[in-house]
Design an enzyme around this catalytic site. Sequence first.
Site, PDB file in Angstrom:
ATOM      1  NE  ARG A  30      27.631  48.016  47.607  1.00 54.62           N
ATOM      2  CZ  ARG A  30      27.873  49.333  47.582  1.00 54.62           C
ATOM      3  NH1 ARG A  30      29.119  49.775  47.643  1.00 54.62           N
ATOM      4  NH2 ARG A  30      26.887  50.201  47.507  1.00 54.62           N
ATOM      5  CG  ASP A  31      36.838  43.656  45.682  1.00 51.87           C
ATOM      6  OD1 ASP A  31      37.681  43.962  44.818  1.00 51.87           O
ATOM      7  OD2 ASP A  31      36.924  42.611  46.378  1.00 51.87           O
ATOM      8  CB  ILE A  32      33.843  39.186  46.372  1.00 54.17           C
ATOM      9  CG1 ILE A  32      32.884  38.160  46.953  1.00 54.17           C
ATOM     10  CG2 ILE A  32      35.271  38.694  46.338  1.00 54.17           C
ATOM     11  CD1 ILE A  32      32.723  36.928  46.077  1.00 54.17           C
ATOM     12  CG  ASN A  86      46.348  46.365  41.510  1.00 51.66           C
ATOM     13  OD1 ASN A  86      47.147  47.221  41.879  1.00 51.66           O
ATOM     14  ND2 ASN A  86      45.473  45.813  42.330  1.00 51.66           N
ATOM     15  CB  VAL A  95      40.398  39.537  37.884  1.00 49.70           C
ATOM     16  CG1 VAL A  95      39.336  39.306  36.812  1.00 49.70           C
ATOM     17  CG2 VAL A  95      40.027  38.796  39.171  1.00 49.70           C
ATOM     18  CG  HIS A  99      39.749  44.883  37.979  1.00 49.85           C
ATOM     19  ND1 HIS A  99      40.425  43.930  37.262  1.00 49.85           N
ATOM     20  CD2 HIS A  99      40.326  44.921  39.193  1.00 49.85           C
ATOM     21  CE1 HIS A  99      41.365  43.407  38.011  1.00 49.85           C
ATOM     22  NE2 HIS A  99      41.335  43.986  39.205  1.00 49.85           N
ATOM     23  CG  HIS A 101      40.753  47.847  42.891  1.00 54.17           C
ATOM     24  ND1 HIS A 101      40.355  46.787  43.693  1.00 54.17           N
ATOM     25  CD2 HIS A 101      41.582  47.312  41.959  1.00 54.17           C
ATOM     26  CE1 HIS A 101      40.930  45.668  43.255  1.00 54.17           C
ATOM     27  NE2 HIS A 101      41.685  45.959  42.212  1.00 54.17           N
TER      28      HIS A 101
HETATM   29  P1  5GP Z   1      43.176  42.680  41.329  1.00 56.36           P
HETATM   30  O1  5GP Z   1      43.982  42.023  42.408  1.00 56.36           O
HETATM   31  O2  5GP Z   1      43.174  41.859  40.046  1.00 56.36           O
HETATM   32  O3  5GP Z   1      43.509  44.108  41.098  1.00 56.36           O
HETATM   33  O4  5GP Z   1      41.687  42.720  41.874  1.00 56.36           O
HETATM   34  C1  5GP Z   1      40.761  41.697  41.700  1.00 56.36           C
HETATM   35  C2  5GP Z   1      39.633  41.987  42.674  1.00 56.36           C
HETATM   36  O5  5GP Z   1      38.522  41.194  42.321  1.00 56.36           O
HETATM   37  C3  5GP Z   1      39.981  41.634  44.131  1.00 56.36           C
HETATM   38  O6  5GP Z   1      39.886  42.808  44.933  1.00 56.36           O
HETATM   39  C4  5GP Z   1      38.951  40.579  44.500  1.00 56.36           C
HETATM   40  O7  5GP Z   1      38.491  40.710  45.837  1.00 56.36           O
HETATM   41  C5  5GP Z   1      37.855  40.818  43.482  1.00 56.36           C
HETATM   42  N1  5GP Z   1      37.101  39.614  43.169  1.00 56.36           N
HETATM   43  C6  5GP Z   1      37.609  38.380  42.912  1.00 56.36           C
HETATM   44  N2  5GP Z   1      36.617  37.521  42.636  1.00 56.36           N
HETATM   45  C7  5GP Z   1      35.452  38.234  42.714  1.00 56.36           C
HETATM   46  C8  5GP Z   1      34.078  37.890  42.520  1.00 56.36           C
HETATM   47  O8  5GP Z   1      33.718  36.754  42.207  1.00 56.36           O
HETATM   48  N3  5GP Z   1      33.173  38.872  42.690  1.00 56.36           N
HETATM   49  C9  5GP Z   1      33.520  40.150  43.031  1.00 56.36           C
HETATM   50  N4  5GP Z   1      32.535  41.033  43.193  1.00 56.36           N
HETATM   51  N5  5GP Z   1      34.818  40.510  43.221  1.00 56.36           N
HETATM   52  C10 5GP Z   1      35.758  39.561  43.055  1.00 56.36           C
END
Ligand code: 5GP
Length: 113
Positions: A30-32, A86, A95, A99, A101
């Site tokens: 799950r996303d945080i 993304n 990140v 990944h 979403h």
């Molecule tokens: P991006 O913006 O790179 O597409 O998405 C990165 C996602 O990772 C974000 O939606 C963010 O909320 C999620 N995220 C960042 N740090 C953590 C974490 O420590 N644990 C989890 N479960 N999600 C994270």
Amino acid sequence: MKNECLFCGIVAREIPATVVYETDTTLAFRDINPHAPTHVLVVPKNHVRDAGELAEAGLADDVIKAAKAVAVAEGIAESGYRMVLNTGPDSGQSVFHAHLHLLGGAPLTLQMG
Ligand code: 5GP
Ligand code: ZN
């Protein structure tokens, strides 16, 4: 494992996360900071930087299949969901471990395309 990569840390179970699904090659958690009732991230266990590298590594199929399995398990396969990858700075990727979403569980407001 790539040093200091957050999602490699989650794959290695060194950083806690709510894991909802796992295969030999993928992990879903799950996303945080969820943006929908279901907001799950599906990652390849091997470190690749983004969606382009994911495809080159032959792992895109595994990630999408895992996302579909999570959608079924979450009960949103029929109501619908969105998959987002993304990729690179202009997309807001924050990140740099690829990944997907998986978002759903309510009508999604931001219409793309
Ligand atoms: P991006 O913006 O790179 O597409 O998405 C990165 C996602 O990772 C974000 O939606 C963010 O909320 C999620 N995220 C960042 N740090 C953590 C974490 O420590 N644990 C989890 N479960 N999600 C994270
Ligand atoms: Zn990584």
